[in-house]
Design a protein around this motif. Structure first.
Motif, mmCIF file in Angstrom:
data_model
loop_
_atom_site.group_PDB
_atom_site.id
_atom_site.type_symbol
_atom_site.label_atom_id
_atom_site.label_comp_id
_atom_site.label_asym_id
_atom_site.label_seq_id
_atom_site.Cartn_x
_atom_site.Cartn_y
_atom_site.Cartn_z
ATOM 1 N N GLU A 3 0.830 -1.203 0.000
ATOM 2 C CA GLU A 3 0.000 0.000 0.000
ATOM 3 C C GLU A 3 0.869 1.259 0.000
ATOM 4 O O GLU A 3 0.599 2.203 -0.739
ATOM 5 C CB GLU A 3 -0.954 0.015 1.200
ATOM 6 C CG GLU A 3 -2.044 -1.021 1.133
ATOM 7 C CD GLU A 3 -1.653 -2.345 1.776
ATOM 8 O OE1 GLU A 3 -0.442 -2.542 2.090
ATOM 9 O OE2 GLU A 3 -2.532 -3.195 1.953
ATOM 10 N N ARG A 35 -3.416 1.199 7.654
ATOM 11 C CA ARG A 35 -4.314 0.638 8.661
ATOM 12 C C ARG A 35 -4.797 -0.739 8.228
ATOM 13 O O ARG A 35 -4.719 -1.092 7.057
ATOM 14 C CB ARG A 35 -5.498 1.574 8.865
ATOM 15 C CG ARG A 35 -5.064 2.941 9.351
ATOM 16 C CD ARG A 35 -6.229 3.843 9.532
ATOM 17 N NE ARG A 35 -5.792 5.136 10.039
ATOM 18 C CZ ARG A 35 -6.603 6.119 10.292
ATOM 19 N NH1 ARG A 35 -7.896 5.990 10.085
ATOM 20 N NH2 ARG A 35 -6.136 7.255 10.746
ATOM 21 N N LYS A 36 -5.321 -1.482 9.145
ATOM 22 C CA LYS A 36 -5.789 -2.830 8.857
ATOM 23 C C LYS A 36 -7.220 -2.852 8.309
ATOM 24 O O LYS A 36 -7.739 -3.902 7.989
ATOM 25 C CB LYS A 36 -5.705 -3.693 10.110
ATOM 26 C CG LYS A 36 -4.273 -3.880 10.585
ATOM 27 C CD LYS A 36 -4.202 -4.747 11.804
ATOM 28 C CE LYS A 36 -2.810 -4.713 12.371
ATOM 29 N NZ LYS A 36 -2.051 -5.875 12.186
ATOM 30 N N ASP A 37 -7.856 -1.686 8.197
ATOM 31 C CA ASP A 37 -9.250 -1.621 7.742
ATOM 32 C C ASP A 37 -9.377 -1.295 6.253
ATOM 33 O O ASP A 37 -10.437 -0.901 5.786
ATOM 34 C CB ASP A 37 -10.029 -0.605 8.564
ATOM 35 C CG ASP A 37 -9.520 0.826 8.407
ATOM 36 O OD1 ASP A 37 -8.496 1.034 7.717
ATOM 37 O OD2 ASP A 37 -10.133 1.743 8.980
ATOM 38 N N GLY A 38 -8.289 -1.449 5.484
ATOM 39 C CA GLY A 38 -8.345 -1.164 4.054
ATOM 40 C C GLY A 38 -8.064 0.282 3.702
ATOM 41 O O GLY A 38 -8.249 0.692 2.568
ATOM 42 N N HIS A 39 -7.633 1.064 4.690
ATOM 43 C CA HIS A 39 -7.311 2.471 4.478
ATOM 44 C C HIS A 39 -5.852 2.730 4.796
ATOM 45 O O HIS A 39 -5.227 1.995 5.546
ATOM 46 C CB HIS A 39 -8.168 3.377 5.370
ATOM 47 C CG HIS A 39 -9.615 3.352 5.049
ATOM 48 N ND1 HIS A 39 -10.481 2.497 5.668
ATOM 49 C CD2 HIS A 39 -10.351 4.052 4.161
ATOM 50 C CE1 HIS A 39 -11.703 2.691 5.197
ATOM 51 N NE2 HIS A 39 -11.642 3.626 4.273
ATOM 52 N N ARG A 54 -6.483 10.396 2.592
ATOM 53 C CA ARG A 54 -6.868 9.017 2.883
ATOM 54 C C ARG A 54 -7.008 8.236 1.590
ATOM 55 O O ARG A 54 -7.659 8.671 0.653
ATOM 56 C CB ARG A 54 -8.186 8.966 3.651
ATOM 57 C CG ARG A 54 -8.607 7.519 3.947
ATOM 58 C CD ARG A 54 -9.771 7.396 4.870
ATOM 59 N NE ARG A 54 -10.900 8.170 4.418
ATOM 60 C CZ ARG A 54 -11.952 8.457 5.181
ATOM 61 N NH1 ARG A 54 -12.007 8.046 6.409
ATOM 62 N NH2 ARG A 54 -12.942 9.161 4.698
ATOM 63 N N THR A 56 -8.226 4.560 0.087
ATOM 64 C CA THR A 56 -8.996 3.346 0.342
ATOM 65 C C THR A 56 -8.537 2.304 -0.662
ATOM 66 O O THR A 56 -8.452 2.590 -1.859
ATOM 67 C CB THR A 56 -10.504 3.603 0.187
ATOM 68 O OG1 THR A 56 -10.881 4.657 1.069
ATOM 69 C CG2 THR A 56 -11.316 2.360 0.511
ATOM 70 N N ASP A 58 -8.885 -1.599 -2.368
ATOM 71 C CA ASP A 58 -9.757 -2.719 -2.671
ATOM 72 C C ASP A 58 -8.939 -3.717 -3.478
ATOM 73 O O ASP A 58 -8.427 -3.370 -4.549
ATOM 74 C CB ASP A 58 -10.983 -2.247 -3.457
ATOM 75 C CG ASP A 58 -12.009 -3.337 -3.665
ATOM 76 O OD1 ASP A 58 -11.967 -4.341 -2.935
ATOM 77 O OD2 ASP A 58 -12.857 -3.182 -4.557
#
Length: 68
Positions: A3, A35-39, A54, A56, A58
């Protein structure tokens, strides 16, 4: 950290067209928090200001970019 590499590549591509108040500032990345939430949040320093951006993700690809 794919990422972080994707964010650096993205910012390298768009920074020549990145403008603030109609002027082209020098842009540098001050830090990237994945982050571990896909962000992921990138702190981008431009023209004396720091902008939190930010990303995001996918399926490992950037799906959305927002200036916070």
């Amino acid at each position: 950290m794919r990422e972080a590499d994707a964010i650096k590549t993205f910012l390298g591509l768009v920074s020549p067209g990145f403008t603030l108040d109609g002027e082209l500032p020098a842009v540098r990345v001050d830090g990237i928090e994945v982050r571990k939430d896909g962000h992921a949040i990138a702190m981008v320093h431009a023209d004396g200001r720091t902008l939190p951006i930010r990303f995001t993700f996918d399926e490992g690809k950037i799906a959305r970019v927002e200036v916070l």
